[in-house]
Design an enzyme around this catalytic site. Sequence first.
Site, mmCIF file in Angstrom:
data_model
loop_
_atom_site.group_PDB
_atom_site.id
_atom_site.type_symbol
_atom_site.label_atom_id
_atom_site.label_comp_id
_atom_site.label_asym_id
_atom_site.label_seq_id
_atom_site.Cartn_x
_atom_site.Cartn_y
_atom_site.Cartn_z
ATOM 1 N N GLY A 12 0.843 -1.198 0.000
ATOM 2 C CA GLY A 12 0.000 0.000 0.000
ATOM 3 C C GLY A 12 0.873 1.240 0.000
ATOM 4 O O GLY A 12 0.579 2.235 0.663
ATOM 5 N N ALA A 14 1.805 3.342 -2.422
ATOM 6 C CA ALA A 14 1.652 4.400 -3.423
ATOM 7 C C ALA A 14 1.040 5.685 -2.880
ATOM 8 O O ALA A 14 1.329 6.770 -3.386
ATOM 9 C CB ALA A 14 0.793 3.885 -4.580
ATOM 10 N N ILE A 17 -0.482 6.773 4.083
ATOM 11 C CA ILE A 17 0.486 6.382 5.116
ATOM 12 C C ILE A 17 1.616 5.559 4.520
ATOM 13 O O ILE A 17 2.791 5.705 4.892
ATOM 14 C CB ILE A 17 -0.243 5.634 6.256
ATOM 15 C CG1 ILE A 17 -1.153 6.595 7.028
ATOM 16 C CG2 ILE A 17 0.746 4.940 7.192
ATOM 17 C CD1 ILE A 17 -2.083 5.954 8.023
ATOM 18 N N ALA A 20 4.147 7.792 3.040
ATOM 19 C CA ALA A 20 4.931 8.447 4.100
ATOM 20 C C ALA A 20 5.957 7.485 4.701
ATOM 21 O O ALA A 20 7.098 7.873 4.976
ATOM 22 C CB ALA A 20 3.991 8.968 5.179
ATOM 23 N N ASP A 36 1.754 -2.149 -4.573
ATOM 24 C CA ASP A 36 0.439 -1.519 -4.551
ATOM 25 C C ASP A 36 -0.373 -1.982 -5.761
ATOM 26 O O ASP A 36 0.192 -2.413 -6.770
ATOM 27 C CB ASP A 36 0.592 0.015 -4.562
ATOM 28 C CG ASP A 36 -0.590 0.740 -3.928
ATOM 29 O OD1 ASP A 36 -0.399 1.444 -2.936
ATOM 30 O OD2 ASP A 36 -1.717 0.566 -4.449
ATOM 31 N N SER A 138 -4.333 0.319 13.728
ATOM 32 C CA SER A 138 -5.085 1.567 13.875
ATOM 33 C C SER A 138 -5.402 1.732 15.349
ATOM 34 O O SER A 138 -5.333 0.758 16.115
ATOM 35 C CB SER A 138 -6.397 1.490 13.085
ATOM 36 O OG SER A 138 -7.332 2.471 13.530
ATOM 37 N N TYR A 151 -14.025 -3.451 10.312
ATOM 38 C CA TYR A 151 -12.725 -2.775 10.256
ATOM 39 C C TYR A 151 -12.055 -2.878 11.622
ATOM 40 O O TYR A 151 -10.875 -3.214 11.738
ATOM 41 C CB TYR A 151 -12.926 -1.314 9.864
ATOM 42 C CG TYR A 151 -11.645 -0.515 9.758
ATOM 43 C CD1 TYR A 151 -11.193 0.260 10.826
ATOM 44 C CD2 TYR A 151 -10.891 -0.526 8.585
ATOM 45 C CE1 TYR A 151 -10.025 0.993 10.731
ATOM 46 C CE2 TYR A 151 -9.729 0.220 8.484
ATOM 47 C CZ TYR A 151 -9.303 0.976 9.563
ATOM 48 O OH TYR A 151 -8.131 1.710 9.465
#
Length: 258
Positions: A12, A14, A17, A20, A36, A138, A151
Amino acid sequence: MALQGKCAVVTGAALGIGRAITEILMKNGAKVALLDVNQAAGKSLVEVLDKQYGRERTLFLNCDVESEEQIKAAFQKTADTFGGIDILCNNAGILDEKCWERAVSVNLMGVIRGTYLALEHMSKLSGGRGGVIVNTASLAGLGPLPSCPVYTATKHGVVGFTRAMAAASTASGYGIRFNTLCPGFVQTDLYTSIKTNLGQFSDLADATQQMVEQLGVVNMSDVAESVLEMVTDETKNGEACFVSPKERKYVDFPKFMG
Ligand SMILES: NC(=O)C1=CN([C@@H]2O[C@H](COP(=O)(O)OP(=O)(O)OC[C@H]3O[C@@H](n4cnc5c(N)ncnc54)[C@H](O)[C@@H]3O)[C@@H](O)[C@H]2O)C=CC1
Ligand SMILES: CCCCCC(=O)/C=C/C=C\C=C\C=C\[C@@H](O)[C@@H](O)CCCC(=O)O
């Protein structure tokens, strides 16, 4: 630099987070394989990074973490290109309470799949040189978000899985540290699309907005710095780092034995 000569994989990578995380790892000397499903964004980011750091420091691989075959191929390509894997950030994730099975497949099964495939390259028990794995959970992995129970479940699963893997690594001698990133709300595409992805819980969108106002939005730089610390601090294994606008702290989990 702290990560000179190290080779990282970020899923993930691209956007948001993951971008970063990729940028701070490269800023500190690592080579990074960016995995990605968003090829356009991934290739565009690699162009930017190549201009900043040189062409030999990045590798973009179109990879869906729901696919064992694609992750396996991406890890092998990374190892062949960079000479091994020292760091894995299982970061790819989605919010989708409508197609909740897909959320489980990406957020939890994707993290498990990536971790287990990385062991084949990183574990000292299989000829690897050890390293560190940081899984993105998270704050919803530490407490429930009523507007997105699945989630929440996936993120609680990531926290529990990562802590168990940290203990297994210590007990069995993988030579790998495992840590979990637990940010609050962060301004990304996922955050922006919250309201459209709550499904049967859409009536709780306003309550979630109130949580945003109460908690605030975390600076992306603080999220990235917490990942860098969990990657570089050799004392960190089995940690879950909570990142809010006000603070960054490691969770003190209750102990039930002894
Ligand atoms: N934005 C937020 O408020 C928070 C996000 N997180 C978590 O951070 C991680 C990254 O999320 P954001 O940067 O916010 O989201 P984002 O939507 O901005 O970026 C996610 C990236 O993952 C990629 N991706 C999605 N599904 C994929 C798959 N099956 N295989 C490979 N790549 C895939 C997307 O193409 C995108 O580049 C997720 O695990 C999310 O749950 C955790 C706490 C807060
Ligand atoms: C709404 C979906 C957001 C998706 C992105 C994400 O992961 C954002 C998470 C941000 C905050 C999560 C907050 C969770 C709070 C719970 O732990 C709640 O039960 C806290 C209760 C207050 C307390 O201090 O205990």
